[in-house]
Design an enzyme around this catalytic site. Structure first.
Site, mmCIF file in Angstrom:
data_model
loop_
_atom_site.group_PDB
_atom_site.id
_atom_site.type_symbol
_atom_site.label_atom_id
_atom_site.label_comp_id
_atom_site.label_asym_id
_atom_site.label_seq_id
_atom_site.Cartn_x
_atom_site.Cartn_y
_atom_site.Cartn_z
ATOM 1 N N SER A 119 0.818 -1.209 0.000
ATOM 2 C CA SER A 119 0.000 0.000 0.000
ATOM 3 C C SER A 119 0.848 1.254 0.000
ATOM 4 O O SER A 119 0.331 2.354 -0.176
ATOM 5 C CB SER A 119 -0.874 0.043 1.258
ATOM 6 N N HIS A 140 -1.300 -2.876 -7.075
ATOM 7 C CA HIS A 140 -2.031 -2.550 -5.847
ATOM 8 C C HIS A 140 -3.541 -2.674 -6.010
ATOM 9 O O HIS A 140 -4.194 -1.793 -6.566
ATOM 10 C CB HIS A 140 -1.633 -1.126 -5.396
ATOM 11 N N GLU A 152 -4.128 -0.004 -8.815
ATOM 12 C CA GLU A 152 -3.060 0.978 -9.084
ATOM 13 C C GLU A 152 -1.846 0.224 -9.605
ATOM 14 O O GLU A 152 -1.423 -0.761 -8.992
ATOM 15 C CB GLU A 152 -2.654 1.695 -7.785
ATOM 16 N N ASN A 190 -3.864 5.791 -1.142
ATOM 17 C CA ASN A 190 -3.561 5.864 0.291
ATOM 18 C C ASN A 190 -2.891 7.171 0.703
ATOM 19 O O ASN A 190 -2.948 7.553 1.869
ATOM 20 C CB ASN A 190 -2.727 4.661 0.718
HETATM 21 P P1 NAD Z 1 -3.358 -9.577 6.394
HETATM 22 O O1 NAD Z 1 -2.811 -9.288 7.739
HETATM 23 O O2 NAD Z 1 -4.819 -9.892 6.239
HETATM 24 O O3 NAD Z 1 -2.558 -10.792 5.697
HETATM 25 C C1 NAD Z 1 -1.169 -10.862 5.635
HETATM 26 C C2 NAD Z 1 -0.802 -12.314 5.365
HETATM 27 O O4 NAD Z 1 0.604 -12.388 5.115
HETATM 28 C C3 NAD Z 1 -1.090 -13.250 6.556
HETATM 29 O O5 NAD Z 1 -1.854 -14.342 6.095
HETATM 30 C C4 NAD Z 1 0.295 -13.688 7.009
HETATM 31 O O6 NAD Z 1 0.324 -15.016 7.526
HETATM 32 C C5 NAD Z 1 1.063 -13.595 5.690
HETATM 33 N N1 NAD Z 1 2.510 -13.536 5.849
HETATM 34 C C6 NAD Z 1 3.232 -12.862 6.781
HETATM 35 N N2 NAD Z 1 4.549 -13.091 6.604
HETATM 36 C C7 NAD Z 1 4.647 -13.918 5.522
HETATM 37 C C8 NAD Z 1 5.740 -14.526 4.853
HETATM 38 N N3 NAD Z 1 6.990 -14.319 5.253
HETATM 39 N N4 NAD Z 1 5.486 -15.323 3.798
HETATM 40 C C9 NAD Z 1 4.204 -15.541 3.393
HETATM 41 N N5 NAD Z 1 3.139 -14.993 3.990
HETATM 42 C C10 NAD Z 1 3.356 -14.191 5.042
HETATM 43 O O7 NAD Z 1 -2.952 -8.307 5.500
HETATM 44 P P2 NAD Z 1 -3.670 -7.746 4.177
HETATM 45 O O8 NAD Z 1 -4.683 -6.727 4.579
HETATM 46 O O9 NAD Z 1 -4.073 -8.897 3.303
HETATM 47 O O10 NAD Z 1 -2.464 -6.932 3.518
HETATM 48 C C11 NAD Z 1 -1.487 -7.576 2.717
HETATM 49 C C12 NAD Z 1 -0.816 -6.565 1.829
HETATM 50 O O11 NAD Z 1 -1.794 -5.916 1.005
HETATM 51 C C13 NAD Z 1 -0.089 -5.438 2.574
HETATM 52 O O12 NAD Z 1 1.061 -5.078 1.862
HETATM 53 C C14 NAD Z 1 -1.120 -4.318 2.565
HETATM 54 O O13 NAD Z 1 -0.536 -3.038 2.664
HETATM 55 C C15 NAD Z 1 -1.736 -4.522 1.184
HETATM 56 N N6 NAD Z 1 -3.079 -3.958 1.029
HETATM 57 C C16 NAD Z 1 -3.984 -4.022 2.033
HETATM 58 C C17 NAD Z 1 -5.252 -3.482 1.847
HETATM 59 C C18 NAD Z 1 -6.286 -3.547 2.947
HETATM 60 O O14 NAD Z 1 -7.312 -2.861 2.858
HETATM 61 N N7 NAD Z 1 -6.107 -4.355 3.970
HETATM 62 C C19 NAD Z 1 -5.601 -2.888 0.622
HETATM 63 C C20 NAD Z 1 -4.650 -2.861 -0.404
HETATM 64 C C21 NAD Z 1 -3.390 -3.397 -0.193
#
Ligand code: NAD
Length: 291
Positions: A119, A140, A152, A190
């Site tokens: 993000s 993204h 994005e 963001n």
């Molecule tokens: P989340 O906490 O729901 O999931 C993260 C996942 O990553 C977990 O399942 C965790 O076990 C896994 N993980 C951690 N370390 C790891 C590793 N070394 N190898 C493999 N898997 C690993 O988080 P999320 O909301 O899904 O966010 C994930 C990414 O997407 C982030 O970079 C976030 O910024 C981005 N993002 C989030 C949103 C949102 O609204 N939540 C929107 C767009 C982008």
């Protein structure tokens, strides 16, 4: 370059949504995580979300089962070696993402494109630590992925045209709309959204309003579909704090200072919907404000 196999690292809320839409569009998917429970939950959630689409006549039962058959869940990053495109969607922490790319690189084919769903983190910096900065970019998606139209696309300083075109073609095949953003902290969505959410937390911290009055004010007064605190819980408060820290560090402007109350919630492990508690408590029938 034709992409047919996609690897996704991280099976949290974003990873499962990305797997869902890519499998439905006909791509073969390898979905990996370090946590088997996250993988099991992701596959179960994709199944439920596809079923909802079937019940609303958006897709057929055959499309649902074909999509599920295309998703291979794995704990092993080496299984992603056969893919043409990898989308990293793990926790929003630079060290975590760097370590994933380091572990992944020895298994990849030379043509494989690497992307991150980050993000906020610098695409150029993530790319520079791989063996293929020209085949690296930001991909993204928005949350929830099956519903939100925008993706994005962020080029790092070295990203080549073929890589951009290949990623744009994937966005087109998903039926989504690409917006290109330059590689500066938090890109477009963001950069604008997070300071608003952070300001809502300051408004709560300073006692200007309660959780309920802040959310209601922005829904009824600014016509937002969700209040900012409700939205923060939906995104994940750890992710919101991580993005504010990237903005604060990357742009060196005090206007991006994360609200201490946001930090406190994250320190408590109250990360929003995904942990059952954030600005609201989701453990009962209806969400109850926690302040
Ligand atoms: P989340 O906490 O729901 O999931 C993260 C996942 O990553 C977990 O399942 C965790 O076990 C896994 N993980 C951690 N370390 C790891 C590793 N070394 N190898 C493999 N898997 C690993 O988080 P999320 O909301 O899904 O966010 C994930 C990414 O997407 C982030 O970079 C976030 O910024 C981005 N993002 C989030 C949103 C949102 O609204 N939540 C929107 C767009 C982008």
């Amino acid at each position: 370059m034709e992409i047919s196999k996609i690897g996704i690292v991280g099976a949290g809320q974003m990873g499962n949504g990305i797997a869902h839409v890519c499998a439905l569009a006909g791509y073969e998917i390898w979905l990996s995580d370090v946590d088997q429970t996250q993988l099991d939950n992701a596959v179960a959630l994709i199944e439920r979300n596809l079923e909802r689409q079937v019940s609303r006549d958006k897709i057929s039962a055959a499309e649902k089962s074909d999509a599920l058959d295309r998703i291979h869940a794995t704990l092993s990053l080496s299984d992603l070696g056969q893919t043409d495109l990898v989308i990293e969607a793990a926790t929003e922490r630079e060290t975590v993402k760097q370590a994933i790319f380091e572990d992944l690189l020895p298994h990849l084919q030379p043509h494989t494109i690497l992307t991150s769903n980050t993000s906020s983190i610098s695409i150029t910096r993530l790319a520079s630590r791989t063996d293929r900065p020209e085949k690296f970019m930001g991909f993204h998606f928005m949350n929830p992925v099956p519903v939100m139209q925008l993706v994005e696309l962020i080029r790092g300083i070295a990203t080549d045209d073929d890589t951009f075109k290949a990623c744009k073609a994937v966005v087109d095949r998903l039926g989504k709309t690409a917006a290109t953003a330059e590689d500066f902290p938090a890109f477009i969505v963001n950069r604008i959204l997070m300071p608003m959410i952070n300001e809502a937390v300051y408004t709560l911290y300073e006692g200007v309003g309660s959780v309920q009055s802040i959310d209601e004010s922005m829904k009824l007064g600014a016509n937002h579909p969700m209040g900012p605190l409700e939205l923060a819980d939906f995104i994940g408060l750890d992710t919101c704090l991580a993005i504010m820290n990237v903005l604060h560090d990357g742009l060196a402007d005090t206007k991006y200072r994360p609200c201490p109350l946001l930090t406190k919630y994250v320190e408590a492990g109250w990360l929003g919907r995904k942990t059952g508690r954030g600005f609201y408590d989701y453990r009962g029938e209806t969400p109850v404000p926690t302040r």
